[in-house]
Design a protein around this motif. Structure first.
Motif, short mmCIF file in Angstrom:
data_model
loop_
_atom_site.label_atom_id
_atom_site.label_comp_id
_atom_site.label_asym_id
_atom_site.label_seq_id
_atom_site.Cartn_x
_atom_site.Cartn_y
_atom_site.Cartn_z
N ARG A 1 0.86 -1.19 0.00
CA ARG A 1 0.00 0.00 0.00
C ARG A 1 0.89 1.23 0.00
NH1 ARG A 1 -4.09 -0.33 4.76
NH2 ARG A 1 -4.34 1.81 4.10
N ARG B 1 0.37 13.58 2.52
CA ARG B 1 0.94 13.75 3.85
C ARG B 1 2.44 13.55 3.87
NH1 ARG B 1 -1.61 11.07 8.79
NH2 ARG B 1 -0.02 12.45 9.65
N ILE B 2 2.91 12.75 2.96
CA ILE B 2 4.34 12.45 3.00
C ILE B 2 4.92 12.68 1.61
CG2 ILE B 2 4.10 10.70 4.80
CD1 ILE B 2 4.48 8.69 2.43
N PRO B 3 6.21 12.89 1.54
CA PRO B 3 6.81 13.01 0.22
C PRO B 3 6.77 11.69 -0.52
CG PRO B 3 8.47 12.94 1.94
CD PRO B 3 7.16 13.04 2.63
N PRO C 1 7.96 8.58 -2.01
CA PRO C 1 9.16 7.83 -1.67
C PRO C 1 10.06 7.67 -2.88
CG PRO C 1 7.26 6.38 -1.78
CD PRO C 1 6.74 7.77 -1.89
N GLU C 2 11.36 7.65 -2.57
CA GLU C 2 12.31 7.48 -3.66
C GLU C 2 12.20 6.10 -4.27
OE1 GLU C 2 16.08 8.22 -1.94
OE2 GLU C 2 15.53 10.20 -1.25
N ARG C 3 12.11 5.12 -3.37
CA ARG C 3 12.02 3.76 -3.89
C ARG C 3 11.35 2.88 -2.83
NH1 ARG C 3 15.43 -0.85 -4.10
NH2 ARG C 3 17.01 0.25 -2.90
N ILE C 4 10.18 2.45 -3.14
CA ILE C 4 9.51 1.50 -2.26
C ILE C 4 9.79 0.10 -2.81
CG2 ILE C 4 7.23 0.57 -1.66
CD1 ILE C 4 7.72 2.85 0.03
N PRO C 5 10.29 -0.80 -2.02
CA PRO C 5 10.60 -2.12 -2.55
C PRO C 5 9.34 -2.87 -2.96
CG PRO C 5 10.80 -2.12 -0.17
CD PRO C 5 10.53 -0.70 -0.58
N TRP D 1 24.44 -16.96 10.10
CA TRP D 1 23.20 -16.98 10.86
C TRP D 1 23.45 -17.87 12.06
CZ3 TRP D 1 21.72 -13.24 8.15
CH2 TRP D 1 21.76 -13.26 6.76
N TYR E 1 -2.31 -1.20 9.77
CA TYR E 1 -1.99 0.11 9.21
C TYR E 1 -1.44 0.02 7.79
CZ TYR E 1 -2.47 1.72 14.00
OH TYR E 1 -2.96 2.00 15.23
N VAL F 1 1.60 -1.50 4.96
CA VAL F 1 3.06 -1.37 4.91
C VAL F 1 3.43 0.11 4.93
CG1 VAL F 1 5.11 -1.84 3.54
CG2 VAL F 1 3.28 -3.53 3.65
N ASP G 1 4.26 6.17 8.97
CA ASP G 1 3.57 7.42 8.62
C ASP G 1 2.83 7.98 9.82
OD1 ASP G 1 2.39 9.46 7.24
OD2 ASP G 1 0.81 8.22 6.39
N GLY H 1 3.58 11.39 11.95
CA GLY H 1 2.52 12.37 12.19
C GLY H 1 2.38 12.73 13.66
N ARG I 1 8.70 14.55 12.23
CA ARG I 1 9.73 13.84 11.47
C ARG I 1 11.08 13.82 12.19
NH1 ARG I 1 9.09 12.62 6.57
NH2 ARG I 1 7.58 14.28 6.21
N GLU J 1 17.56 -9.82 8.28
CA GLU J 1 18.19 -8.96 7.29
C GLU J 1 17.17 -8.49 6.24
OE1 GLU J 1 21.05 -6.59 6.50
OE2 GLU J 1 21.02 -7.99 8.17
N SER K 1 14.46 0.92 3.41
CA SER K 1 13.70 1.53 2.32
C SER K 1 12.63 2.48 2.86
CB SER K 1 13.05 0.44 1.47
OG SER K 1 14.02 -0.40 0.94
N LEU K 2 11.96 2.04 3.91
CA LEU K 2 10.93 2.89 4.50
C LEU K 2 11.55 4.17 5.07
CD1 LEU K 2 8.65 0.32 6.34
CD2 LEU K 2 7.98 1.84 4.50
N ARG L 1 14.20 5.69 4.12
CA ARG L 1 14.57 6.63 3.05
C ARG L 1 13.32 7.24 2.44
NH1 ARG L 1 16.91 3.94 -0.91
NH2 ARG L 1 17.27 1.95 0.07
N ALA L 2 12.27 6.45 2.35
CA ALA L 2 11.03 6.97 1.77
C ALA L 2 10.43 8.07 2.64
CB ALA L 2 10.04 5.83 1.60
N PHE L 3 10.52 7.91 3.94
CA PHE L 3 9.92 8.88 4.85
C PHE L 3 10.94 9.90 5.36
CE2 PHE L 3 6.83 5.54 4.84
CZ PHE L 3 5.61 6.19 4.99
#
Lengths: 496, 299
Positions: free
Chosen positions: A368, A374-376, A378-382, A432, B167, B169, B174, B178, B182, B198, B206-207, B209-211
Motif C-alpha cells: 500500500r 501527507r508524505i513526500p 518515496p524514492e524507492r519502495i521495494p 546466521w 496500518y 506497509v 507514517d 505524524g 519527522r 536482514e 527503504s521505509l 529513506r522513503a519517509f
C-alpha cells in the motif's frame, strides 16, 4: 413425586448415586452432592412416601452417608427443602408453596451455583446479582418473592425474574432428565493356569474381542483406543505384576480380528516378562464411522488395513520410526518428530493446493502506497518481484567438510563426499547463528569423519552453530555450518 | 563509535535478565560514554540505573518500551453512539478508551526515549493512564492517546512496524511521523545474526529513506553478557508459564541480545556507518537525565 437426597460434606457422591439407582431407574444428579429420584411407581414396591424416605435414610446410613431427604410433588420444592431442613421432610401434594414460604431467598442460588452454598467460603462467595436486587427490595424469604405480581417482576427483572419466582413457588421449569450410567466396554478372563508366549494368548484375545466387538456394534460405537492389561505371575508363584499396553487407533474400529492383530503386534514389540493368568481388554468407545465415498477422490485403504500395516512396520522398525515426519516447535535446525501416519488429513485439501488451484486467492504482493499528500513521494519502495522458489535438499546427516576461512568468512569448501565437488566461494550470505538446548546435561557427540554420526544415534540434544549459504565455483549453492564448540564444518544441504 | 540506545533490565518483568547496575558496569567496562534503559511500560529501574551510571561516570538515558494496542475490539469504548437529550438526534462521540473497554486484540512495543523534562512528564502520564485502567501486566496504550503527549519524546520504529497489518506497509511509520514529528522518529535496525532479520532490515531501510527518517543501530539488549542467556531463557519460561523443554520457539534463537562492545557493533554494521554514527548524535541530543527530575515537595 420426587425425592431429593442431599449428602453432607465429605460424603462419597458415587456411593450416593449407586444407592439412588438401587431405588429408582430415573435419577438426576445435581452438582456433586445431590441426587433427585423419580418416585413414580415405587409406592407399590416400597410403600408410601414416608416408608421410601425411611428406607433411603437407612440404606445411606448403612453405607456411611449422612443425608437430608425431602419428598415433594415437584423437584424444585424437594431440592429446596432438602437443602434447608435436616432429616426427612415430606410435603403433601399441593402444600409446596406453604412449605417453601419461610425459606431463605439465597437458597435459590443452588439453581445457578455449581457448588452448594455450604461448601463455598461465605466470605469469598460473590452473591448473585438477582439476589442482591431482591434483597434491596426488602425481600427475605421465598414466600415474599412468590407473593409478588408476576407481571411486575417481569417488568423489572425480565425472564430471569419470572424464572426465579417460579422456583420460589416450587414449580419445575423442565422435566427430569435421567442421568445415564456410564457404559463400560471391557472384557476380562481369568485363566485356570498361567500361559506363556503370544500364541496361546492370541486365542484368549480372540475370545475376549468377539463379545467386545459385538457390544460395540450393538451400541453403534467404535474403539478409539485399545487397552490391554495382563496380570503376570512370576515363576515363584507369589510375585505378581501387571503388564499394561495402550494403543491409539487411527480411526474408530470394531472388527474383532483387526483389534486382536493390533494387540498381538504390539505385544510382540513389548512382550510380557512372565506367565499370564488374567487378561483384561478394554476400549474407549467413540461414535462409529460414517463413510461417504466420493467419485472424485482416490479411495484409500481402510483404517483397519492401514493400522495393521503400520503396526507391523512399527514392530519391525521400532517405536517412533514409522509414520509421518512433522516439524516440532523448536529452533533446532532440522528438528522433526514422527507422528502416526494418517493419509487424507491435510494433504488433498491443504491451503497450498487451494492457493495453486485458485491463483486469485494469493494475496496481492503490491504494497500500500502511503498517502502522497501527507508524505513526500518515496524514492524507492521495494516492490517484491516474483521470487523464484528455492528448495534445499537437506542431507539426512550433515556431510563433514574442510572449509578455509579468511577474515572470519569461508573462502573455500572441500568435501570428500561423492557428488560434492567443492571449490572456491563465489558469493556468500551469513553467518546466521543458532543455539539452544543448553539445559540438556547430555554431552554432544561431535560430527567428524572419524566418528560418523550414526543413523541410530538420537539427534544431538543441544546445538550452537553458525550457518552460511555459499555459492561455489562449481555453480552449486550449499548451506554449510560451523559448530562453534568444536570448530568443525559441515555441509547441511544443497539448494536446488 | 556506537552507543546502545535500546537496553532493557530485569525491571522489564521477566523480559530482561540483568539488573541496571550490571548493565551499567558492563557498559563502563566496554567503554560506553552513555547507555539508554528502556524497560517495559515503566521507568521503575531508572533511579537505580541513574545512580549506578553516575557512579560509573556514564550518561544515563531514560526511556521505556510502551505496549501499544494494535486495534480495538468491536464494541469498545472508543466510539460511542449517544443520544443528545432534547435534540433527539444520534451523534457519535469519540472518547479515550476507559476501564470498561475490552482489551486490545493485538499489541506491539514502541520504544521511546526521553529528550527533555517535558518528555519525562509525558511518558509518565502515558504509563499512568495505561496502568490505571487495566489489570497488572495487561495495559496497553492506543496510538490515539499520544496526541498532545509526544513533546520531548523520541520514538524508535523497529520491526514491529512491519508487522502492523492494520496500518498497512509503511502506514504505521507514517502515523508515528505524524504523531511525533519527522525529527523525533528514528528507524532502529538490529542484527542478531538471524536469517529473517536482514530482509526486515532492507525493508526498514527503504521505509526510512522513503519517509526521510534517520536510521540508527540498536541491539535490543536483554542481558549484560552472552553467558546470561540461560537465565533469560528461564525467565522467559516463567513468563509463559511453561518449562524449558516445552517452551519451544518462545525461547531466544541465540544469545546475541547481550550488551556488545562498540567494536563488535561496528563490525556488525560495517556496511552502515551512518546507523552507528546516528546513535552518537541521538545520544548527544538526549539531554534529560534523572538529575533533571526537579521534584518539588508539595507546599
Amino acid at each position: 413425586m420426587f425425592a431429593a437426597v442431599y449428602a453432607a460434606k465429605g460424603s462419597s457422591f458415587d456411593t450416593l448415586v449407586d444407592i439412588a439407582r438401587d431405588f429408582s431407574p430415573r435419577i438426576e444428579t445435581c452438582g456433586s452432592c445431590e441426587v433427585v429420584l423419580d418416585l413414580a411407581g415405587l409406592t407399590r414396591l416400597f410403600g408410601d412416601a414416608k416408608t421410601i424416605a425411611g428406607e433411603l435414610r437407612r440404606t445411606t446410613a448403612d453405607r456411611g452417608l449422612r443425608v437430608r431427604i425431602a419428598i415433594a410433588r415437584t423437584r424444585t420444592a424437594a431440592r429446596l427443602l432438602a437443602r434447608d431442613r435436616p432429616g426427612i421432610t415430606i410435603v403433601e401434594s399441593g402444600d409446596e408453596a406453604r412449605a417453601l414460604e419461610n425459606l431463605r431467598l439465597e437458597l435459590l442460588e443452588i439453581f445457578t451455583e455449581p457448588e452448594p452454598l455450604e461448601r463455598t467460603n461465605p466470605e469469598s462467595r460473590i452473591p448473585n446479582p438477582v439476589t442482591i436486587t431482591l434483597r434491596r427490595w426488602g425481600l427475605r424469604t421465598l414466600g415474599d418473592l412468590a407473593a409478588l405480581p408476576a407481571d411486575e417482576v417481569s417488568a423489572r427483572l425480565g425472564q430471569t425474574g419470572v424464572a426465579w419466582q417460579r422456583l420460589a413457588r416450587g414449580e419445575d421449569s423442565a422435566p427430569l432428565v435421567p442421568s445415564v450410567p456410564e457404559e463400560r466396554f471391557e472384557q476380562a478372563l481369568d485363566l485356570e493356569w498361567p500361559i506363556e508366549g503370544l500364541e496361546p494368548l492370541s486365542f484368549v484375545l480372540a475370545r475376549l474381542m468377539e463379545p467386545l466387538s459385538a457390544h460395540l456394534e450393538r451400541r453403534d460405537r467404535g474403539a478409539a483406543s485399545l487397552h490391554i492389561r495382563l496380570h503376570l505371575v512370576k515363576r515363584d508363584g507369589v510375585t505378581r505384576e501387571v503388564h499394561e499396553r495402550s494403543l491409539q487407533l487411527p480411526a474408530p474400529m470394531r472388527d474383532a480380528r483387526t483389534l486382536r492383530t493390533l494387540a498381538l503386534l504390539d505385544l510382540e514389540s513389548h512382550p510380557p516378562s512372565a506367565a499370564i493368568d488374567r487378561v483384561v481388554v478394554a476400549v474407549d468407545p467413540t461414535p462409529g464411522r460414517v463413510i461417504q465415498f466420493s467419485l472424485l477422490t482416490r479411495p484409500l485403504p481402510s483404517p483397519e488395513h492401514l493400522s495393521t500395516l503400520m503396526a507391523r512396520l512399527t514392530a519391525l522398525m521400532g517405536e517412533g520410526r514409522c509414520g509421518s515426519a512433522v516439524t516440532v516447535d523448536s529452533w533446532e535446525p532440522g528438528a522433526f518428530e514422527m507422528k502416526s501416519f494418517g493419509p487424507g488429513l491435510g494433504t488433498r485439501d491443504s491451503g497450498f493446493e487451494k492457493s495453486i488451484a485458485n491463483p486469485e486467492r494469493i494475496p496481492n504482493p503490491e504494497p500500500r502506497i502511503p498517502n502522497p499528500e501527507r508524505i513526500p513521494v518515496p524514492e524507492r519502495i521495494p516492490v517484491p518481484e516474483r521470487i523464484p522458489s528455492l528448495a534445499m535438499r537437506r542431507f539426512r546427516f550433515p556431510v563433514p567438510a574442510c572449509v578455509r576461512v579468511e577474515g572470519g568468512i569461508p573462502v573455500r569448501v572441500v568435501s570428500d563426499r561423492r557428488g560434492i565437488s567443492g571449490g572456491r566461494v563465489e558469493s556468500y550470505a551469513g553467518p546466521w547463528r543458532s543455539s539452544g538446548g543448553w539445559w540438556v546435561a547430555e554431552t554432544r557427540a561431535p560430527y567428524s569423519p572419524h566418528t560418523p554420526h550414526s543413523p541410530h544415534t538420537p539427534h544431538p540434544p543441544h546445538w550452537d552453530r553458525d550457518e552460511w549459504d555459499v555459492t561455489l565455483s562449481d555453480g552449486a549453492t550449499y548451506r554449510v555450518f560451523r559448530e562453534r564448540d568444536t570448530d568443525a564444518w559441515f555441509i547441511e544441504g544443497v539448494v536446488d | 563509535m556506537y552507543i546502545e540506545l535500546h537496553a532493557a533490565s530485569a525491571f522489564s518483568f521477566l523480559q530482561g535478565a540483568s539488573l541496571p547496575e550490571t548493565l551499567v558496569e558492563r557498559a563502563a567496562a566496554l567503554g560506553y560514554p552513555a547507555l539508554a534503559l528502556l524497560d517495559a511500560d515503566g521507568v521503575y529501574g531508572a533511579p537505580r540505573f541513574h545512580k549506578a551510571a553516575k557512579h560509573a561516570g556514564i550518561k544515563a538515558i531514560i526511556g521505556a518500551e510502551l505496549t501499544i494496542s494494535g486495534q480495538w475490539a468491536v464494541g469498545s469504548g472508543q466510539n460511542r453512539t449517544t443520544r443528545s437529550v432534547g435534540s433527539g438526534q444520534n451523534r457519535t462521540t469519540r472518547s479515550l478508551p476507559t476501564a470498561d473497554c475490552r482489551l486490545p486484540t493485538k499489541t506491539w512495543r514502541l520504544p521511546v526515549l526521553v529528550e527533555s523534562t517535558d518528555g519525562y512528564r509525558n511518558l509518565c502520564r502515558l504509563v499512568t493512564r495505561m496502568k490505571m485502567r487495566a489489570a497488572k501486566g495487561e495495559g496497553a496504550v492506543a496510538l490515539e492517546e499520544f496526541e498532545g503527549y509526544t513533546t520531548g519524546l523520541i520514538a524508535l520504529a523497529g520491526r514491529p512496524i512491519l508487522d502492523a497489518a492494520h496500518y498497512g506497509v509503511g502506514g504505521l511509520l507514517d502515523r508515528l511521523v505524524g504523531l511525533f514529528g519527522r525529527g523525533n522518529v528514528y528507524v532502529e535496525m538490529q542484527r542478531h545474526l538471524l536469517r529473517d532479520e536482514e530482509a526486515a532490515n532492507v525493508t526498514l531501510d527503504s521505509l526510512a529513506r522513503a519517509f526521510r527518517v534517520p536510521v540508527i543501530a540498536t541491539n535490543d539488549v536483554r542481558f549484560a553478557e552472552s553467558s546470561d542467556r540461560p537465565l533469560f531463557d528461564v525467565l522467559t519460561c516463567v513468563h509463559h508459564k511453561t518449562t524449558l523443554d516445552a517452551a519451544g520457539r518462545k525461547l531466544a534463537r541465540n544469545a546475541e541480545r547481550y550488551l556488545k562492545s562498540p567494536e563488535t557493533m561496528a563490525q556488525l554494521f560495517a556496511d552502515r556507518p551512518a546507523a552507528l554514527a546516528g546513535t552518537v548524535a541521538l545520544a548527544e541530543r538526549l539531554e534529560y537525565t534523572m538529575a533533571d527530575l526537579g521534584y518539588r515537595f508539595p507546599t
